[in-house]
Motif scaffolding. Structure first.
Motif, mmCIF file in Angstrom:
data_model
loop_
_atom_site.group_PDB
_atom_site.id
_atom_site.type_symbol
_atom_site.label_atom_id
_atom_site.label_comp_id
_atom_site.label_asym_id
_atom_site.label_seq_id
_atom_site.Cartn_x
_atom_site.Cartn_y
_atom_site.Cartn_z
ATOM 1 N N GLY A 82 18.019 45.739 41.949
ATOM 2 C CA GLY A 82 17.624 46.039 40.467
ATOM 3 C C GLY A 82 18.594 47.576 40.037
ATOM 4 O O GLY A 82 18.565 48.138 39.109
ATOM 5 N N ARG A 83 18.916 48.348 41.451
ATOM 6 C CA ARG A 83 19.902 49.679 40.969
ATOM 7 C C ARG A 83 21.219 49.311 41.198
ATOM 8 O O ARG A 83 21.753 50.652 41.466
ATOM 9 N N ALA A 84 22.380 48.166 41.560
ATOM 10 C CA ALA A 84 23.467 48.272 41.558
ATOM 11 C C ALA A 84 23.668 48.479 40.051
ATOM 12 O O ALA A 84 23.017 47.713 39.287
ATOM 13 N N ALA A 85 24.872 49.114 39.938
ATOM 14 C CA ALA A 85 25.296 48.616 38.954
ATOM 15 C C ALA A 85 26.328 47.729 38.918
ATOM 16 O O ALA A 85 26.291 47.113 37.033
ATOM 17 N N SER A 86 26.527 46.931 39.467
ATOM 18 C CA SER A 86 27.291 46.144 39.209
ATOM 19 C C SER A 86 27.280 44.992 40.440
ATOM 20 O O SER A 86 26.589 45.794 41.787
ATOM 21 N N ILE A 87 27.955 44.193 40.288
ATOM 22 C CA ILE A 87 28.314 43.122 42.000
ATOM 23 C C ILE A 87 29.038 42.494 41.305
ATOM 24 O O ILE A 87 29.884 41.663 40.286
ATOM 25 N N THR A 88 30.772 42.569 42.288
ATOM 26 C CA THR A 88 31.769 41.868 42.341
ATOM 27 C C THR A 88 31.811 40.746 42.506
ATOM 28 O O THR A 88 30.443 39.572 42.910
ATOM 29 N N PHE A 89 32.549 39.761 42.129
ATOM 30 C CA PHE A 89 33.207 38.099 42.548
ATOM 31 C C PHE A 89 32.771 38.073 43.827
ATOM 32 O O PHE A 89 32.452 36.763 44.471
ATOM 33 N N GLU A 90 33.803 39.019 44.319
ATOM 34 C CA GLU A 90 33.826 38.637 45.384
ATOM 35 C C GLU A 90 32.668 39.139 46.484
ATOM 36 O O GLU A 90 32.057 38.209 47.819
ATOM 37 N N GLN A 146 21.126 48.639 52.798
ATOM 38 C CA GLN A 146 21.500 49.417 51.616
ATOM 39 C C GLN A 146 21.864 48.840 50.726
ATOM 40 O O GLN A 146 20.868 48.812 49.769
ATOM 41 N N ASN A 147 23.044 47.945 50.592
ATOM 42 C CA ASN A 147 23.566 47.730 49.401
ATOM 43 C C ASN A 147 22.852 46.571 48.955
ATOM 44 O O ASN A 147 22.615 45.777 47.585
ATOM 45 N N GLN A 157 24.637 28.018 43.920
ATOM 46 C CA GLN A 157 25.727 28.538 42.854
ATOM 47 C C GLN A 157 25.634 29.697 41.947
ATOM 48 O O GLN A 157 24.589 30.277 42.194
ATOM 49 N N PRO A 158 26.919 30.391 41.714
ATOM 50 C CA PRO A 158 26.739 31.584 41.321
ATOM 51 C C PRO A 158 25.155 31.622 39.917
ATOM 52 O O PRO A 158 24.009 32.890 39.722
ATOM 53 N N GLY A 159 24.983 31.242 39.933
ATOM 54 C CA GLY A 159 23.763 29.872 38.127
ATOM 55 C C GLY A 159 22.244 30.502 39.253
ATOM 56 O O GLY A 159 21.143 30.783 38.419
ATOM 57 N N ASP A 160 22.706 30.252 40.785
ATOM 58 C CA ASP A 160 21.358 30.301 41.421
ATOM 59 C C ASP A 160 21.105 32.055 41.821
ATOM 60 O O ASP A 160 20.052 32.505 41.783
ATOM 61 N N ILE A 161 21.624 32.320 41.190
ATOM 62 C CA ILE A 161 21.882 33.957 41.677
ATOM 63 C C ILE A 161 21.403 34.929 40.248
ATOM 64 O O ILE A 161 20.869 35.707 40.195
ATOM 65 N N LEU A 162 22.216 34.068 39.315
ATOM 66 C CA LEU A 162 22.504 35.179 38.313
ATOM 67 C C LEU A 162 21.631 34.119 36.716
ATOM 68 O O LEU A 162 21.830 33.221 37.226
ATOM 69 N N GLU A 163 21.014 35.273 36.023
ATOM 70 C CA GLU A 163 19.730 34.449 35.192
ATOM 71 C C GLU A 163 20.773 35.299 33.765
ATOM 72 O O GLU A 163 20.455 36.787 34.192
ATOM 73 N N MET A 180 25.549 44.445 29.577
ATOM 74 C CA MET A 180 25.658 42.843 30.171
ATOM 75 C C MET A 180 26.053 43.903 31.511
ATOM 76 O O MET A 180 26.239 44.839 31.828
ATOM 77 N N MET A 181 26.397 42.905 32.976
ATOM 78 C CA MET A 181 25.861 43.776 33.699
ATOM 79 C C MET A 181 27.519 43.550 34.288
ATOM 80 O O MET A 181 28.058 42.411 33.516
ATOM 81 N N ILE A 182 28.665 44.335 34.852
ATOM 82 C CA ILE A 182 29.558 43.825 34.633
ATOM 83 C C ILE A 182 30.483 43.421 36.559
ATOM 84 O O ILE A 182 29.405 44.332 37.843
ATOM 85 N N ILE A 183 30.805 42.460 36.375
ATOM 86 C CA ILE A 183 30.984 41.720 37.415
ATOM 87 C C ILE A 183 32.173 42.141 37.572
ATOM 88 O O ILE A 183 33.074 41.448 37.432
ATOM 89 N N ASP A 184 33.014 42.508 39.110
ATOM 90 C CA ASP A 184 34.673 43.041 38.818
ATOM 91 C C ASP A 184 34.358 42.739 40.500
ATOM 92 O O ASP A 184 34.449 43.668 41.277
ATOM 93 N N GLY A 185 35.811 41.061 40.379
ATOM 94 C CA GLY A 185 36.038 40.861 41.580
ATOM 95 C C GLY A 185 37.126 42.193 42.594
ATOM 96 O O GLY A 185 37.038 41.665 43.335
ATOM 97 N N ASN A 186 37.445 43.438 42.238
ATOM 98 C CA ASN A 186 38.256 43.693 42.352
ATOM 99 C C ASN A 186 37.773 44.641 43.070
ATOM 100 O O ASN A 186 38.149 45.999 43.664
ATOM 101 N N LYS A 187 36.569 45.341 43.122
ATOM 102 C CA LYS A 187 35.659 46.109 44.102
ATOM 103 C C LYS A 187 34.389 46.276 44.690
ATOM 104 O O LYS A 187 34.136 44.367 43.980
ATOM 105 N N GLY A 188 33.315 46.471 45.461
ATOM 106 C CA GLY A 188 33.363 46.274 46.357
ATOM 107 C C GLY A 188 31.730 46.511 45.827
ATOM 108 O O GLY A 188 31.648 46.978 44.416
ATOM 109 N N VAL A 189 30.104 45.533 45.604
ATOM 110 C CA VAL A 189 29.124 46.564 45.331
ATOM 111 C C VAL A 189 28.925 47.751 45.251
ATOM 112 O O VAL A 189 29.141 48.469 45.625
#
Length: 116
Positions: A38-46, A30-31, A58-64, A106-115
């Motif tokens: 495109g329904r996720a509010a953010s994606i963490t660095f994790e 589901q995640n 690479q991250p650039g292959d996933i984010l544009e 911007m889309m918030i990417i937070d390494g401290n929280k889950g998807v």
């Protein structure tokens, strides 16, 4: 949204199903679906790191990054300076924008929280 998440394209290019990506990353199907739709509010660095590790990318292959407006695309100097001839040719005779007319999202990417 100025940041496009291209997880589906990258996943398909690498030959993974959503189920396989979910199994290998430890995220629920589901995640994965929520992110790809495109329904996720953010994606963490994790999460980004897990996707990159499993998909060997690479991250650039996933984010544009997608610019919000035309001025962002040509990286104009602040409105207080005079535009170059090249910038005038690209923009045409449109009036200069003030710095208060630009909006950034911007889309918030937070390494401290889950998807989310």
């Amino acid at each position: 949204m100025p940041v496009l998440v291209k997880l589906k394209n990258t996943r398909e290019t690498k030959g993974f199903s959503q189920n396989e990506l979910a199994r290998r990353t430890g995220y629920s199907l589901q995640n994965i679906q929520k992110i790809e739709q495109g329904r996720a509010a953010s994606i963490t660095f994790e999460a980004l790191g897990r996707f990159c590790k499993v998909l060997e990318c690479q991250p650039g292959d996933i984010l544009e990054w997608l610019p919000d407006d035309f001025d962002d695309k040509i990286h104009l100097p602040p409105a207080t300076s005079e535009p170059s001839e090249e910038e005038i040719a690209i923009r045409g005779n449109s009036p200069k924008r003030t710095k208060h007319q630009h909006q950034t999202r911007m889309m918030i990417i937070d390494g401290n929280k889950g998807v989310a």
